[in-house]
Motif scaffolding. Structure first.
Motif, PDB file in Angstrom:
ATOM      1  N   THR A  22       0.838  -1.192   0.000  1.00 52.34           N
ATOM      2  CA  THR A  22       0.000   0.000   0.000  1.00 52.34           C
ATOM      3  C   THR A  22       0.870   1.238   0.000  1.00 52.34           C
ATOM      4  OG1 THR A  22      -0.124   0.087   2.408  1.00 52.34           O
ATOM      5  CG2 THR A  22      -1.857  -1.132   1.273  1.00 52.34           C
ATOM      6  N   THR A  23       0.306   2.298  -0.537  1.00 50.18           N
ATOM      7  CA  THR A  23       0.896   3.626  -0.439  1.00 50.18           C
ATOM      8  C   THR A  23      -0.127   4.489   0.287  1.00 50.18           C
ATOM      9  OG1 THR A  23      -0.045   4.410  -2.525  1.00 50.18           O
ATOM     10  CG2 THR A  23       2.090   3.280  -2.635  1.00 50.18           C
ATOM     11  N   ARG A  27      -3.785   0.685  -2.891  1.00 50.91           N
ATOM     12  CA  ARG A  27      -3.263  -0.650  -2.625  1.00 50.91           C
ATOM     13  C   ARG A  27      -2.941  -1.284  -3.967  1.00 50.91           C
ATOM     14  NH1 ARG A  27      -4.983  -5.864   0.659  1.00 50.91           N
ATOM     15  NH2 ARG A  27      -4.026  -7.355  -0.750  1.00 50.91           N
TER      16      ARG A  27
END
Length: 98
Positions: A22-23, A27
């Motif tokens: 994830t950022t 995701r």
């Protein structure tokens, strides 16, 4: 009757890497298939959308390409993906295939 001309039909044992991360914005779930075919470029498949592409280190720096292939809305998301792919995609020299 010959309906098509076969270009290749190869079997190969390949290495595959499955990565989820994830950022701040999204995701991602990718399969990265490392193969000797396709000029040595790994096949990258988004497991969420089924979109795929062949990537090499030069392709990774093209943020517009990443945005188009994976249908990413923002440059920031493309930059995040590029950062990940820089560590996941080996820097292999161009190989002659045909």
């Amino acid at each position: 009757m010959n309906l098509f001309d076969k270009l290749y039909d190869d079997n190969e044992n390949v290495n595959a890497r499955f990565v989820g991360f994830t950022t701040e914005e999204a995701r991602y779930d990718f399969a990265i298939v490392y193969t000797n075919l396709f000029f040595g470029k790994p096949l990258v498949v988004c497991m969420q959308t089924g979109r795929s592409t062949l990537l090499d280190p030069k392709d990774i720096t093209d943020l517009n390409h990443l945005q188009t292939v994976f249908r990413i809305d923002s440059k920031e998301q493309a930059e995040d993906l590029a950062e990940f792919f820089k560590s996941a995609i080996p820097n292999v020299p161009f190989t002659e295939q045909y």
